[in-house]
Design an enzyme around this catalytic site. Structure first.
Site, short mmCIF file in Angstrom:
data_model
loop_
_atom_site.label_atom_id
_atom_site.label_comp_id
_atom_site.label_asym_id
_atom_site.label_seq_id
_atom_site.Cartn_x
_atom_site.Cartn_y
_atom_site.Cartn_z
N SER A 62 0.83 -1.29 0.20
CA SER A 62 -0.23 -0.04 0.14
C SER A 62 0.85 1.35 -0.07
O SER A 62 0.56 2.36 -0.36
CB SER A 62 -0.93 0.02 1.16
OG SER A 62 -0.10 0.06 2.46
N SER A 86 3.49 -4.15 2.73
CA SER A 86 3.35 -2.86 1.93
C SER A 86 4.47 -1.87 1.77
O SER A 86 4.33 -0.70 1.04
CB SER A 86 2.20 -1.92 2.90
OG SER A 86 0.97 -2.45 2.27
N1 GLN Z 1 -1.59 -6.28 0.84
C1 GLN Z 1 -1.81 -6.64 2.05
C2 GLN Z 1 -3.10 -6.06 2.49
O1 GLN Z 1 -3.98 -5.55 1.73
C3 GLN Z 1 -0.66 -5.90 2.99
C4 GLN Z 1 -1.00 -4.59 3.16
C5 GLN Z 1 0.02 -3.81 4.19
O2 GLN Z 1 0.96 -4.28 4.43
N2 GLN Z 1 -0.39 -2.77 4.55
O3 GLN Z 1 -3.53 -6.52 3.56
#
Ligand code: GLN
Length: 443
Positions: A62, A86
């Site tokens: 993210s 993320s």
């Molecule tokens: N893609 C994962 C999720 O949507 C990780 C997101 C993150 O690390 N904030 O949960």
């Protein structure tokens, strides 16, 4: 420095950086509440990967805004949050370095929670040196964050990391044992991304020729990690976001006069329906279901069991004990050191592919398999479930192929990341190996 949008006010990390003289130049785009892998779930629209803007590819999520800003040279370093990948995934897609520190080392005070048992604050920059500099500044105990680990455990982990580094750092890498987890080369990777495999293979042969031992290892529970992660993260997310009730906290949308809801639902429903985006609503519904009396055992408890298995797998392959869970005293464990069988660190590809085209992932038609978005995290979530330090470092896309291609549309010309994972608290060891890999990749 740039900071991720999930820090609404001066978080402890930002205060520490300011105190050390850093200039905070702005906030960056990210998926809403950090929920996403491609930065396509943001109110501000998707981030375009700056590697080649005209190709319109995803920056990853993210923390895609942070990695894009670093890659575009808008700042020296940026903060991001990593709950399941993320920082590492966008770092890999944009060709920058991204560190997810050990859970509990860096304060999360002031950061909007997504999933409390997984959330970490980390750093993105163009090289390992800058990441290390920022990490050193924010790696401090904070009594405002109840999950911040005490000095005693930090010191224990530091001693173990130093001992490992002393064994191999010098002219050669003799004494460094690198584990290659066989489960981190799934079919998604082998079928379409031959160039990622070739590049990793090339890197491993370079490390081997410098004296490092390359040890194949197995982490058998990896196959279940992704499902367990999404159950736990959604369940915790549904609980963390329950504070956005439209009464004391969050957006308040007045109910329409025609609605025939009960008085409670009349207040909550419009506020929570309009206050969250589609993906966040989906996660809240799934998470609430996983925590409901009927589903709790089958989903949430089962996912917690898998989480423990994933963590045990890591503890099994590392020569360095996990100071958080080890029942033996530090000295006893030291004497029992299974150094000869275990490995110092693990190396694996950061992602199963290079940055996808935005047009492909923004297709909102029902034909699109959104499950593919979740699969992007398959290689990053195990370290998150286990709270381990992990860093993605760029490899040259053609490092293994030795035949650069001119076609800009080809996946093979896009950045690839390699991840280094260490035992809990050995972030300095991860950074040290990262520097070696960075040097080799730049040759
Ligand atoms: N893609 C994962 C999720 O949507 C990780 C997101 C993150 O690390 N904030 O949960």
């Amino acid at each position: 420095m740039l900071q991720d949008f999930r820090s609404p006010f001066d978080a402890t990390v930002v205060k520490l950086l300011k105190k050390a003289g850093a200039q905070i130049s702005g906030k960056t785009n990210c998926d809403e509440f950090g929920m996403g892998s491609l930065n396509i779930h943001s109110l501000h629209g998707p981030v375009i990967n700056p590697f080649r803007v005209d190709s319109r590819r995803a920056a990853g999520g993210s923390s895609g805004g942070s990695s894009a800003a670093v890659a575009a040279g808008l700042c020296d370093a940026a903060l991001g949050t990593d709950t399941g990948g993320s920082i590492r995934l966008p770092a890999s897609y944009c060709g920058v370095v991204g560190l997810k520190p050990s859970y509990g080392l860096v304060s999360r005070y002031g950061v909007v929670s997504y999933a409390d048992s997984l959330d970490t604050v980390g750093v993105l920059a163009q090289d390992v040196e800058r990441v290390e500099k920022v990490f050193e500044c924010i790696n401090k105990r904070d009594c405002n964050d109840p999950t911040s680990v005490d000095e005693r455990l930090r010191e224990k982990a530091h001693l173990l990391a130093t001992k490992s580094i002393q064994r191999w750092s010098g002219e050669s890498l003799k004494g460094l044992r690198i584990g290659i987890p066989q489960e981190y080369f799934p079919s998604e990777l082998t079928s379409s991304s031959y160039h990622i495999l070739a590049s990793i293979r090339h890197l491993l042969s370079q490390l081997h020729s410098l004296g490092a031992s390359i040890v194949p290892v197995s982490l058998p529970s990896t196959a279940y990690a992704l499902s367990a992660y999404y159950v736990i993260a959604s369940a915790e997310g549904s609980s963390c976001l329950s504070r956005y009730d439209g009464i004391q906290y969050g957006l308040r949308v007045p109910p329409s006069p025609e609605s025939n809801f009960t008085s409670t639902s009349r207040t909550y429903s419009p506020s929570r329906s309009q206050g969250f985006g589609r993906e966040v609503r989906k996660r809240i519904l799934l998470g609430t279901y996983a925590l409901s009396a009927d589903a709790f055992d089958n989903y949430f408890l089962q996912a917690q069991r898998v989480r423990k298995m994933v963590r045990d797998d890591f503890d099994h392959v590392f020569s360095i004990p996990n100071v958080l869970y080890s029942k033996l005293s530090f000295e006893e464990k030291d004497a029992n050191d299974h150094g000869e069988d275990g490995v110092d660190i693990l190396i694996h590809p950061s992602a199963i592919r290079t940055a996808p085209r935005l047009d492909d992932v923004l297709d909102v038609s029902c034909d699109r398999d959104t499950l593919q978005d979740y699969v992007q995290d398959v290689l990053t979530v195990p370290a998150s479930l286990s709270g381990l330090p992990a860093m993605s470092v760029p490899m040259r896309p053609d490092a293994g192929l030795n035949q650069p291609r001119d076609n800009q549309q080809s996946d093979e010309n896009w950045p690839i990341g390699v991840s280094i994972v260490g035992q809990w608290g050995t972030d300095e060891l991860v950074l040290k190996v990262g520097r070696v890999i960075e040097r080799l990749s730049r040759r």
